[in-house]
Design a protein around this motif. Structure first.
Motif, PDB file in Angstrom:
ATOM      1  N   TRP A 173       0.756  -1.246   0.074  1.00  0.00           N
ATOM      2  CA  TRP A 173      -0.074   0.072   0.031  1.00  0.00           C
ATOM      3  C   TRP A 173       0.933   1.260   0.254  1.00  0.00           C
ATOM      4  O   TRP A 173       2.092   1.248   0.536  1.00  0.00           O
ATOM      5  N   TRP A 209       0.402   5.954   0.065  1.00  0.00           N
ATOM      6  CA  TRP A 209      -0.508   7.022   0.392  1.00  0.00           C
ATOM      7  C   TRP A 209      -0.952   7.467  -0.730  1.00  0.00           C
ATOM      8  O   TRP A 209      -2.306   8.144  -0.872  1.00  0.00           O
ATOM      9  N   ILE A 252      -4.417   6.338  -1.483  1.00  0.00           N
ATOM     10  CA  ILE A 252      -5.627   6.511  -0.236  1.00  0.00           C
ATOM     11  C   ILE A 252      -6.861   7.052  -1.003  1.00  0.00           C
ATOM     12  O   ILE A 252      -7.937   6.356  -0.532  1.00  0.00           O
ATOM     13  N   TYR A 269      -8.400   3.897  -2.123  1.00  0.00           N
ATOM     14  CA  TYR A 269      -8.846   3.085  -1.240  1.00  0.00           C
ATOM     15  C   TYR A 269     -10.166   3.526  -0.366  1.00  0.00           C
ATOM     16  O   TYR A 269     -11.119   2.520  -0.010  1.00  0.00           O
ATOM     17  N   VAL A 270     -10.268   4.767  -0.186  1.00  0.00           N
ATOM     18  CA  VAL A 270     -11.593   5.484   0.258  1.00  0.00           C
ATOM     19  C   VAL A 270     -12.739   4.964  -0.459  1.00  0.00           C
ATOM     20  O   VAL A 270     -13.990   4.766   0.054  1.00  0.00           O
TER      21      VAL A 270
END
Length: 477
Positions: free
Chosen positions: A50, A52, A55, A58-59
């Motif tokens: 993973w 950043w 992100i 992912y959300v």
């Protein structure tokens, strides 16, 4: 982007699109969508790691749960599918607009800051690598206050590996945190921008068996630029190794981004007077001494490698050198001062150092590669750079004399000769350089040069492409 990053983003975009557009969204299907998205993210994290920049993607996974919660607020299916009012239409348009903006960010971040990859090497060999920590007991370290400190260098060797070699390919940086810190300081940019380094892989396999396809392989020494590092030209090193060369990369301690020694000690870059030609001429003598010492150690490996890997496998009668920027200048100096170096390439390095190219030329095979931007005196606010170019341009007068080569690459910048522009497409756009196209050109002509002078093979490119071309100009003295 990496494979599972693409899968995660595409699936989540389709899922959100379905949620926004479909009139009926059964709760079981929403939960299945959430489950599949979660599984994909877990697979991506385990296999690729993973980061950043992903992100926002992912959300997106929780959107189906939000939709389920919204459905549960309604008391009945009829209330959930009530007549759409003008206000609700505006709300729907607003949601779609926000979703498009958010999705654009989710796609753009990993594209702007990718986990970049190196092109597959084109040669018949796989690539092995091993790293050494060598200390020169004959030289004091001048960058530290300890009077007993000796010059210590980290050196990485890449070599043709057996076709059956298997194993995990090496990371670009074995200590990414150190180099994230180093790049952040040198470029004066946030550390977050360089965290992708932790995931970048090369094609090299540590300690792989050396190939028996040939009895021995020519050796090339590589010297990086000021504040660079021993593997800053992985695009080029891997290409050469895949075509049957052993490449030895040097970290010039305290002048490299960072040197991480075998026991974990870190020697970070020490700022130096890069605006003084006199200082740089003198500093280059230290780099030449580094290269000579490393070549001494390589000779020892060739004669009697304790690990029995390189004994008799290094063709020390055919040794070349290449380097970028200050390392390019070092290569030129080594060609003039060390009889063991048979041929050398300077990639966009101002000709710093103790010796000047004689009026009759090097009398040894030499090629200069220059970015057109680096040898032009232009109107700029950087008066120091203009002054340095103006004062050092006369040193290029005899570069191609005696049958040597000078390639001037068009629409090229200084750092295009390294891996740096692969870090982000923004760099390429700002500098207007097609990095991968430039790298292929550099690789083709570097290999052709060394193939001829170290492997005694006929030229395939250099002699056939003299003069002006759309991508470059090639001159021979």
């Amino acid at each position: 982007m990496r494979f599972f990053e693409i899968v995660v983003i595409v699936f989540n975009l389709l899922l959100i699109g379905w949620i926004l557009v479909a009139k009926k969204k059964p709760v079981p299907w929403l939960l299945i969508g959430f489950g599949v998205s979660t599984i994909l993210i877990l697979i991506h994290g385990v296999i690729e790691g993973w980061r950043w920049q992903m992100i926002p993607a992912y959300v997106m996974t929780v959107v189906p749960l939000v939709a389920v919660a919204g459905r549960l607020l309604f008391k009945s299916e009829q209330s959930a599918e009530r007549v759409v009012t003008k206000a609700s239409r505006v709300k729907r348009i607003a949601l779609i607009t926000l979703a498009v903006i958010y999705s654009s960010v989710a796609v753009a971040l990993p594209l702007i800051l990718p986990v970049f990859t190196f092109e597959e090497p084109t040669g018949p060999y796989k690539i092995g690598t091993v790293t050494y920590d060598w200390k020169d007991q004959a030289r004091d370290e001048t960058f530290t206050p300890d009077p007993g400190d000796k010059r210590e260098l980290m050196v990485q060797i890449w070599y043709p590996a057996d076709a059956q070699a298997e194993g995990e390919t090496e990371l670009y940086f074995s200590n990414p945190d150190v180099f994230v810190e180093g790049y952040s300081k040198l470029l004066n940019m946030p550390k977050l921008l360089f965290t992708t380094f932790a995931y970048v892989k090369t094609h090299a396999i540590e300690n792989a068996a050396i190939s028996n396809r040939e009895p021995s392989y020519p050796v090339l020494i590589f010297s990086h630029g000021f504040s660079g590092h021993k593997n800053q030209n992985t695009f080029q090193i891997e290409h050469l190794v895949s075509h049957g060369y052993i490449v030895v990369g040097i970290d010039h301690t305290y002048s490299s981004t960072a040197s991480v020694f075998a026991d974990g000690r870190v020697a970070n870059f020490v700022p130096q007077d890069t605006e003084s030609i006199a200082y740089l001429d003198k500093a280059n003598e230290g780099w030449v001494a580094d290269a000579k010492f490393v070549l001494d150690q390589v000779e020892k490996l060739a004669n009697n490698d304790p690990d029995r890997r390189f004994t008799g496998r290094m063709d020390m009668s055919n040794v070349g050198m290449f380097g970028h920027s200050f390392g390019g200048a070092t290569s030129a100096q080594m060609l003039m001062s060390d009889s063991r170096i048979k041929a050398a390439i300077n990639m966009d390095g101002i000709l710093y150092g103790k010796q000047r190219i004689p009026a009759e030329g090097m009398k040894k095979p030499f090629m200069m590669m220059s970015a057109d931007d680096s040898i032009e005196v232009k109107n700029t606010a950087d008066t120091v750079s203009v002054q340095i170019i103006e004062e050092t341009l006369p040193r290029y007068k005899h570069v191609a004399v005696g049958g040597n080569y000078w390639m001037k690459i068009k629409d090229m910048k200084h750092m295009g000769f390294s891996d740096l522009y692969l870090f982000s497409p923004i760099y390429e756009k700002l500098e207007r350089v097609d990095a991968r196209k430039a790298h292929r050109l550099i690789n083709d002509y570097t290999q052709d040069f060394f193939d001829h002078y170290l492997k005694q093979q006929p030229f395939k490119l250099l002699e056939q492409n003299m003069g002006e071309h759309p991508a470059f100009e090639l001159e021979k003295g």
